[in-house]
Design a protein around this motif. Sequence first.
Motif, PDB file in Angstrom:
ATOM      1  N   LYS A 238      18.999  -2.605  26.947  1.00  0.00           N
ATOM      2  CA  LYS A 238      18.744  -1.350  26.236  1.00  0.00           C
ATOM      3  C   LYS A 238      17.474  -0.687  26.761  1.00  0.00           C
ATOM      4  CE  LYS A 238      18.314   0.916  21.799  1.00  0.00           C
ATOM      5  NZ  LYS A 238      18.323   0.882  20.351  1.00  0.00           N
ATOM      6  N   THR A 245      17.190   6.574  31.649  1.00  0.00           N
ATOM      7  CA  THR A 245      17.365   7.908  31.085  1.00  0.00           C
ATOM      8  C   THR A 245      16.106   8.747  31.272  1.00  0.00           C
ATOM      9  OG1 THR A 245      18.796   6.901  29.428  1.00  0.00           O
ATOM     10  CG2 THR A 245      18.054   9.147  28.994  1.00  0.00           C
ATOM     11  N   HIS A 486      26.823   6.725  13.636  1.00  0.00           N
ATOM     12  CA  HIS A 486      26.052   7.828  14.199  1.00  0.00           C
ATOM     13  C   HIS A 486      26.907   9.067  14.222  1.00  0.00           C
ATOM     14  CE1 HIS A 486      23.031   5.008  15.098  1.00  0.00           C
ATOM     15  NE2 HIS A 486      23.799   4.313  15.916  1.00  0.00           N
ATOM     16  N   PHE A 487      26.263  10.177  14.054  1.00  0.00           N
ATOM     17  CA  PHE A 487      26.966  11.443  14.053  1.00  0.00           C
ATOM     18  C   PHE A 487      26.169  12.370  14.957  1.00  0.00           C
ATOM     19  CE2 PHE A 487      27.266  15.735  12.391  1.00  0.00           C
ATOM     20  CZ  PHE A 487      28.624  15.911  12.213  1.00  0.00           C
ATOM     21  N   ILE A 488      26.674  12.569  16.150  1.00  0.00           N
ATOM     22  CA  ILE A 488      25.992  13.434  17.112  1.00  0.00           C
ATOM     23  C   ILE A 488      27.038  14.410  17.638  1.00  0.00           C
ATOM     24  CG2 ILE A 488      24.677  13.522  19.257  1.00  0.00           C
ATOM     25  CD1 ILE A 488      24.109  10.488  18.808  1.00  0.00           C
TER      26      ILE A 488
ATOM     27  N   LEU B  22      12.976   3.732  18.839  1.00  0.00           N
ATOM     28  CA  LEU B  22      13.967   3.329  19.831  1.00  0.00           C
ATOM     29  C   LEU B  22      14.832   2.161  19.388  1.00  0.00           C
ATOM     30  CD1 LEU B  22      11.891   3.843  23.058  1.00  0.00           C
ATOM     31  CD2 LEU B  22      13.762   5.237  22.186  1.00  0.00           C
ATOM     32  N   ASP B  23      14.329   1.363  18.423  1.00  0.00           N
ATOM     33  CA  ASP B  23      15.137   0.215  17.996  1.00  0.00           C
ATOM     34  C   ASP B  23      16.405   0.669  17.297  1.00  0.00           C
ATOM     35  OD1 ASP B  23      13.304  -1.464  19.020  1.00  0.00           O
ATOM     36  OD2 ASP B  23      12.243  -1.820  17.125  1.00  0.00           O
ATOM     37  N   GLU B  24      16.287   1.749  16.530  1.00  0.00           N
ATOM     38  CA  GLU B  24      17.433   2.175  15.741  1.00  0.00           C
ATOM     39  C   GLU B  24      18.183   3.349  16.349  1.00  0.00           C
ATOM     40  OE1 GLU B  24      15.897   2.272  11.411  1.00  0.00           O
ATOM     41  OE2 GLU B  24      14.190   2.032  12.742  1.00  0.00           O
ATOM     42  N   LEU B  25      17.483   4.164  17.113  1.00  0.00           N
ATOM     43  CA  LEU B  25      18.101   5.374  17.653  1.00  0.00           C
ATOM     44  C   LEU B  25      19.116   5.032  18.737  1.00  0.00           C
ATOM     45  CD1 LEU B  25      17.257   8.290  16.801  1.00  0.00           C
ATOM     46  CD2 LEU B  25      16.212   8.462  19.041  1.00  0.00           C
ATOM     47  N   PRO B  26      20.328   5.609  18.686  1.00  0.00           N
ATOM     48  CA  PRO B  26      21.280   5.328  19.755  1.00  0.00           C
ATOM     49  C   PRO B  26      20.803   5.951  21.080  1.00  0.00           C
ATOM     50  CG  PRO B  26      22.144   7.008  18.274  1.00  0.00           C
ATOM     51  CD  PRO B  26      20.866   6.519  17.676  1.00  0.00           C
ATOM     52  N   VAL B  27      20.983   5.195  22.161  1.00  0.00           N
ATOM     53  CA  VAL B  27      20.528   5.689  23.465  1.00  0.00           C
ATOM     54  C   VAL B  27      21.278   6.973  23.830  1.00  0.00           C
ATOM     55  CG1 VAL B  27      20.095   5.057  25.868  1.00  0.00           C
ATOM     56  CG2 VAL B  27      20.117   3.298  24.117  1.00  0.00           C
ATOM     57  N   LYS B  28      22.479   7.117  23.265  1.00  0.00           N
ATOM     58  CA  LYS B  28      23.278   8.307  23.558  1.00  0.00           C
ATOM     59  C   LYS B  28      22.493   9.590  23.261  1.00  0.00           C
ATOM     60  CE  LYS B  28      27.583  10.659  22.528  1.00  0.00           C
ATOM     61  NZ  LYS B  28      28.700  10.828  21.608  1.00  0.00           N
ATOM     62  N   LEU B  29      21.717   9.547  22.177  1.00  0.00           N
ATOM     63  CA  LEU B  29      20.946  10.736  21.810  1.00  0.00           C
ATOM     64  C   LEU B  29      19.883  11.033  22.867  1.00  0.00           C
ATOM     65  CD1 LEU B  29      20.966  12.740  19.482  1.00  0.00           C
ATOM     66  CD2 LEU B  29      19.205  11.391  18.370  1.00  0.00           C
ATOM     67  N   LEU B  30      19.283   9.970  23.409  1.00  0.00           N
ATOM     68  CA  LEU B  30      18.314  10.164  24.493  1.00  0.00           C
ATOM     69  C   LEU B  30      19.008  10.745  25.719  1.00  0.00           C
ATOM     70  CD1 LEU B  30      16.798   8.051  22.659  1.00  0.00           C
ATOM     71  CD2 LEU B  30      15.789   7.191  24.757  1.00  0.00           C
ATOM     72  N   ILE B  63      23.045  16.509  13.869  1.00  0.00           N
ATOM     73  CA  ILE B  63      22.953  15.078  13.607  1.00  0.00           C
ATOM     74  C   ILE B  63      22.709  14.875  12.118  1.00  0.00           C
ATOM     75  CG2 ILE B  63      22.171  14.355  15.898  1.00  0.00           C
ATOM     76  CD1 ILE B  63      19.346  14.343  14.862  1.00  0.00           C
ATOM     77  N   ARG B  64      22.993  13.670  11.655  1.00  0.00           N
ATOM     78  CA  ARG B  64      22.765  13.400  10.240  1.00  0.00           C
ATOM     79  C   ARG B  64      21.281  13.214   9.966  1.00  0.00           C
ATOM     80  NH1 ARG B  64      27.536   9.046   9.275  1.00  0.00           N
ATOM     81  NH2 ARG B  64      29.280  10.512   9.159  1.00  0.00           N
ATOM     82  N   GLU B  66      19.699  10.854   8.410  1.00  0.00           N
ATOM     83  CA  GLU B  66      19.151   9.517   8.677  1.00  0.00           C
ATOM     84  C   GLU B  66      18.673   9.401  10.121  1.00  0.00           C
ATOM     85  OE1 GLU B  66      22.078  10.427   6.895  1.00  0.00           O
ATOM     86  OE2 GLU B  66      23.255   8.647   7.400  1.00  0.00           O
ATOM     87  N   LEU B  67      19.459  10.025  11.015  1.00  0.00           N
ATOM     88  CA  LEU B  67      19.127   9.954  12.426  1.00  0.00           C
ATOM     89  C   LEU B  67      17.896  10.828  12.708  1.00  0.00           C
ATOM     90  CD1 LEU B  67      20.610   8.274  14.450  1.00  0.00           C
ATOM     91  CD2 LEU B  67      21.887  10.283  15.158  1.00  0.00           C
TER      92      LEU B  67
END
Lengths: 702, 81
Positions: A238, A245, A486-488, B22-30, B63-64, B66-67
């Motif tokens: 990760k 990235t 997740h909701f993106i 970074l522990d909780e955030l999905p890498v996809k968002l980055l 985004i929600r 929480e995010l």
Amino acid sequence: MIGGRKALKVALVGNPNTGKSSLFNALTGLNQKVSNYPGITVEKKSGFSKLDQRSIAEMVDLPGTYSLHPSSIDEEVVLRTLTEPDNPDRPDAIVAVADATNLKRNLYLFTQVLDLGLPTILVLNMVDQVQRKGIEIDVEKLEEAFGVKVVLVNARRGEGINVLKQSILELSHELRAPVFDIRKDAPNYAESARKILNLNGDYAAWLIASQVSELSYLSASEKDQLEQLTLRSEVDTKKLHIRETIQRYKIVNDLLKEAVTVSPEKDRSWSGRLDRIITHKVYGVLILLGLLFLIFQAIFSWAELPMNLIDTVFNELSIWIKDTMEPGALRALIADGIIPGIAGVVIFLPQIFILFTFITLMEETGYMARVVFLMDKLMKRFGLSGKSVVPLISGTACAIPAIMATRNIESWKERLITIFVTPFTTCSARLPVYTVLIGLVIPSEKIMGINLQGIVLMFMYLLGFGTALGSAWLMSKMIPTRTASHFIVEMPAYRVPLYKNVLLTIWGKGKSFVTNAGKIIIAISIILWVMASNGPNEHFTEAERFVAAEVDTTQLTPEEFASVVDGYRLEHSYVGYLGQAIEPAIRPLGYDWKVGIALISSFAAREVFVGTMATIYNVGSEDEMTVMEQMAAEKNKETGKPFFTFPVGMSLLMFYAFAMQCVSTFAIVKKETNSWRWPIMQAVFMSGFAYVVSLITFQLLS
Amino acid sequence: MRFKSAADLRVGERGVIRELSLDELPVKLLEMGCLPGTELEVKHVAPFNGPIYFRMADYHLAIRRELARLILLEDSVEDVA
């Protein structure tokens, strides 16, 4: 194949909402086909493009993705197609499509694509928007920085397509240094992963190794070896993914500072202004409700005329064949079996076209993303995602594509619940059943200018949605939560829909309905007709003798006698015996064995109900009344009054609203959940629920 | 001390990303460009305190809440509304 040479294979790769599909349509036109990737339900769009007088390229439009690190099955397809050396679709070249107004995020993916080492062209789409927004792009600088050809196009208007075709022809393989060098950050790691996976490139190996736990297609031994390797090498995948990235974005940012100048921000003004209303807490929701209401009314009223026309044409055809052909088994098969069967398929096309026009327009304009945004909080309360709205709305057409549309829901739990409850929404196959039953038992009156039958139909749709939401809520309480959801969702700028894209989509949907569901419907219709035209014993073959022995024939005209014989014959056909066998179970719901036959055949596809009714009542009857008239004329044997009374009709409506009656849905759920457990649970739950509700309905109303 | 997060912005307010959980955030968002230094602006909020509709650099995404709480902002926030 041109001159014995294999056609060049070109893959289109890009972010969602970059106009990739428009570009694909501009390149291939009608020379395209939609199929599925083997074993999974991801839609595969491929086609041929004429590059010049002598050369043809095979184009594959890969699913839109923000990254090559896959986080969904769609994105796995992109990764596999681009990296597997023996993949049948592995391209010779890549056309990377980027939205020129949003280069930063688009070039992130592009730098990943570059590192795969395939010959690549960068296409900057929507160049018209660039000028409007006051953006200037230094194309030469981009070409120099990445070592690729950059082509500017406006796919919607077909501008730049010929330059792109020429560039594909002139492509050559060039070796360049990777943008992100995995070997620097994790020495030997990618190389070892590459050996385990038997791949050509280090970056491809890293892409897979970074997502091992998420990927569905790796073998257990590959997964195991990769996990061991990751442990041994002490690589935090990760962290490394994040580092990659950030590095890529830094490179892209530095380049864009030099290559792109933006004049003072001209926001996408009309799109932004539109969103002030469309995503508004009150107006936005009202607009959505209004639109849904419009769709229901459109399906019900606009489709009526073409449907009546189709009905008439096929009836006339049947009569014409009966008049011209010699009497016999073949004439009967064609006129009573095949033609009504085909008619039963074609009759749905108007409704399917209308519905998919709406759905495609919602997607093409960018409105669908707003629906998701508006509905997310509400849907989450029922254990669903805002993204579940799209499957639930699509479910009003057919559960099959709708369940396929759950793919982009990231959370496994939300996705599973959506798959489970989507078949409750009123699919188009239920519509003809509802239409016939509502027409039969609900009077055609107007209340405050609105058709009463339309109101009942809308109630049936709401009932479907309500049940879907209720059972979703129930399930969300029962299934433990595995991971945070997740909701993106990207909110693309509104666009005027391109009629070509809309037409190609609805054409594809209609075609796949006719070829997939249509085959089953025609086959079942013919099988049923054969079963109804044959019987196991002399009660069928010598029906006249038995009728003559039982009935006082002197009271009957020859026509009346023939009609009684036909009824007797049907009762003793294969179909008759089958229906009678299940009659005890369905009698409490108000049904007889004829309805029983229709229920059995509906398990192939619900709309077969109408076809079955047509076939059952057609057998032995020479005049071609519409199904509804035939059903209305059906008498209850005991009371002599019409059989399809209000309680019977309502009970049947309830049964069709809730029962899981379609083999195709069963199959797609099995495929999407990759287990027998869910489709079996679903079938048992839905059909059991249907039985109970129909039982209560009939007993309360009668 | 608690930093201001992207979920604290009101409609029309802007902020610059300072750091991410970074522990909780999905890498996809980055991967979609949500990185320190990027400017955010809240455009709309969905009904019933639903997702937040942001402009992030050159594009828009929802985004929600929480995010959004995992996206921490620089202290200085200019109010454009």
